[in-house]
Design a protein around this motif. Structure first.
Motif, PDB file in Angstrom:
ATOM      1  N   THR A  14       3.551  26.018  14.624  1.00  0.00           N
ATOM      2  CA  THR A  14       4.778  26.091  14.127  1.00  0.00           C
ATOM      3  C   THR A  14       6.194  24.719  13.675  1.00  0.00           C
ATOM      4  OG1 THR A  14       5.921  25.324  16.014  1.00  0.00           O
ATOM      5  CG2 THR A  14       5.718  28.186  15.609  1.00  0.00           C
ATOM      6  N   LEU A  16       4.224  23.182  11.347  1.00  0.00           N
ATOM      7  CA  LEU A  16       3.514  22.703  10.314  1.00  0.00           C
ATOM      8  C   LEU A  16       5.072  22.730   9.361  1.00  0.00           C
ATOM      9  CD1 LEU A  16       0.565  25.501   9.952  1.00  0.00           C
ATOM     10  CD2 LEU A  16       1.020  22.837  10.935  1.00  0.00           C
ATOM     11  N   ARG A  17       4.516  21.837   8.572  1.00  0.00           N
ATOM     12  CA  ARG A  17       5.586  20.963   7.688  1.00  0.00           C
ATOM     13  C   ARG A  17       4.965  21.214   6.106  1.00  0.00           C
ATOM     14  NH1 ARG A  17       7.599  15.306   8.393  1.00  0.00           N
ATOM     15  NH2 ARG A  17       8.512  15.740   5.551  1.00  0.00           N
ATOM     16  N   LEU A  18       5.269  21.730   5.033  1.00  0.00           N
ATOM     17  CA  LEU A  18       5.810  22.939   3.690  1.00  0.00           C
ATOM     18  C   LEU A  18       5.096  21.471   2.998  1.00  0.00           C
ATOM     19  CD1 LEU A  18       5.465  24.223   1.498  1.00  0.00           C
ATOM     20  CD2 LEU A  18       7.386  24.255   1.238  1.00  0.00           C
ATOM     21  N   THR A  19       5.565  20.188   2.981  1.00  0.00           N
ATOM     22  CA  THR A  19       5.770  19.253   2.342  1.00  0.00           C
ATOM     23  C   THR A  19       4.005  18.362   2.491  1.00  0.00           C
ATOM     24  OG1 THR A  19       7.263  17.568   3.216  1.00  0.00           O
ATOM     25  CG2 THR A  19       8.015  18.806   1.275  1.00  0.00           C
ATOM     26  N   LEU A  22       1.581  20.965   1.428  1.00  0.00           N
ATOM     27  CA  LEU A  22       1.210  20.331  -0.286  1.00  0.00           C
ATOM     28  C   LEU A  22       0.951  19.314  -0.454  1.00  0.00           C
ATOM     29  CD1 LEU A  22       4.628  21.710  -0.964  1.00  0.00           C
ATOM     30  CD2 LEU A  22       2.546  22.948  -1.207  1.00  0.00           C
ATOM     31  N   ARG A  93       2.970  30.735   8.559  1.00  0.00           N
ATOM     32  CA  ARG A  93       4.348  29.473   8.467  1.00  0.00           C
ATOM     33  C   ARG A  93       4.785  30.121   6.897  1.00  0.00           C
ATOM     34  NH1 ARG A  93       7.732  27.737   8.462  1.00  0.00           N
ATOM     35  NH2 ARG A  93       8.178  25.170   9.469  1.00  0.00           N
ATOM     36  N   PHE A  94       3.787  30.377   6.091  1.00  0.00           N
ATOM     37  CA  PHE A  94       4.086  30.127   4.488  1.00  0.00           C
ATOM     38  C   PHE A  94       4.000  31.211   3.899  1.00  0.00           C
ATOM     39  CE2 PHE A  94       3.267  25.709   6.394  1.00  0.00           C
ATOM     40  CZ  PHE A  94       4.632  25.139   6.323  1.00  0.00           C
ATOM     41  N   PRO A  95       3.997  32.557   3.874  1.00  0.00           N
ATOM     42  CA  PRO A  95       3.713  33.905   3.706  1.00  0.00           C
ATOM     43  C   PRO A  95       3.332  33.616   2.236  1.00  0.00           C
ATOM     44  CG  PRO A  95       5.153  33.557   4.924  1.00  0.00           C
ATOM     45  CD  PRO A  95       5.101  33.032   4.953  1.00  0.00           C
ATOM     46  N   GLY A  96       1.990  34.030   1.866  1.00  0.00           N
ATOM     47  CA  GLY A  96       0.919  33.730   0.234  1.00  0.00           C
ATOM     48  C   GLY A  96       1.034  32.381  -0.331  1.00  0.00           C
ATOM     49  N   LEU A  97       1.562  31.294   0.420  1.00  0.00           N
ATOM     50  CA  LEU A  97       1.180  29.894  -0.186  1.00  0.00           C
ATOM     51  C   LEU A  97      -0.246  29.861  -0.411  1.00  0.00           C
ATOM     52  CD1 LEU A  97       2.316  27.088  -0.920  1.00  0.00           C
ATOM     53  CD2 LEU A  97       1.774  26.765   1.157  1.00  0.00           C
ATOM     54  N   SER A 100      -2.371  31.812  -2.497  1.00  0.00           N
ATOM     55  CA  SER A 100      -2.005  31.358  -4.110  1.00  0.00           C
ATOM     56  C   SER A 100      -2.532  30.192  -4.603  1.00  0.00           C
ATOM     57  CB  SER A 100      -0.870  31.777  -4.579  1.00  0.00           C
ATOM     58  OG  SER A 100      -0.129  30.284  -3.934  1.00  0.00           O
TER      59      SER A 100
END
Lengths: 108, 108
Positions: A14, A16-19, A22, A93-97, A100
């Motif tokens: 929970t 995890l940070r998107l940036t 990435l 946490r980031f569905p599909g990320l 892809s």
DNA sequence: CAATTGGTTCGATATTTTTCGAACCATAAG
DNA sequence: CTTATGGTTCGAAAAATATCGAACCAATTG
């Protein structure tokens, strides 16, 4: 007693940070590591970098960035390490990320 | 004559590199810009940063990173600029990626 | 226990990226 | 033509990252 050096800290799903994720994936060498782990866990010694002569401290640092972002898990196994992609946590946490990213064709 | 400074270079769809796109999106300020553009094109003057007092040269640089990675388009419009997300190009090159990034909940 | 293997950590240095003011450019308005 | 607006570019300085050797640590092997 102090936490053993052999079990490294991993962020909770929970947190995890998107940036951060990435950023960890934005380096070609790190992305190549992630692609190797997509096929399943790997012992670190069997996880090879594009330049095999890269010092182990550099390799360790690449793993650290991936681990701290929550992209991979790094656990003690025997005298080495077992690396695995945190695919379920990433997907939750980031569905599909991650799908892809893994699905994208490799850069030339 | 030399290309006018007012039309900036944009990479072709087929030249987009995954790691560059991921890097461009890995900064919170740049990601926030991309989220604003997800709703449609915006004049640059109407595209606000989290800190409104940020110098314009800094803002311009953020846009440059996004543009050079192929994430946004930056075109002259009147005396200003029109910014737009290159959603179709991103989708064509990296299916699902931009959607999952935009769909992800905002970091706390 | 000693040596080897596989790895982390630390500290210094190199490299990359960011920030920001100043100078500059183009368009629109007066 | 002059001024104002909205923006890019350049160069220097600051901040963040990456690299790598040395020191260290733990588990296995001899």
């Amino acid at each position: 007693m102090a936490p053993d050096i052999t079990d490294l800290p991993h962020p909770d799903r929970t947190d995890l940070r998107l940036t951060d994720v990435l950023f960890a994936l934005s380096d070609p060498e790190r992305l190549a590591i992630v692609r190797q782990l997509a096929d399943g866990p790997l012992e670190m010694a069997q996880c090879h970098l594009s330049d095999p002569s890269t010092p182990k401290s550099t390799k360790s640092h690449l793993m650290k960035v991936l681990r701290e972002a929550g992209v991979i898990r790094n656990e003690t196994l025997g005298r080495g390490r077992r690396l695995s992609l945190r695919q379920d946590d990433l997907e939750a946490r980031f569905p599909g990320l991650i799908g892809s990213v893994l699905g994208a064709s490799v850069d030339r």
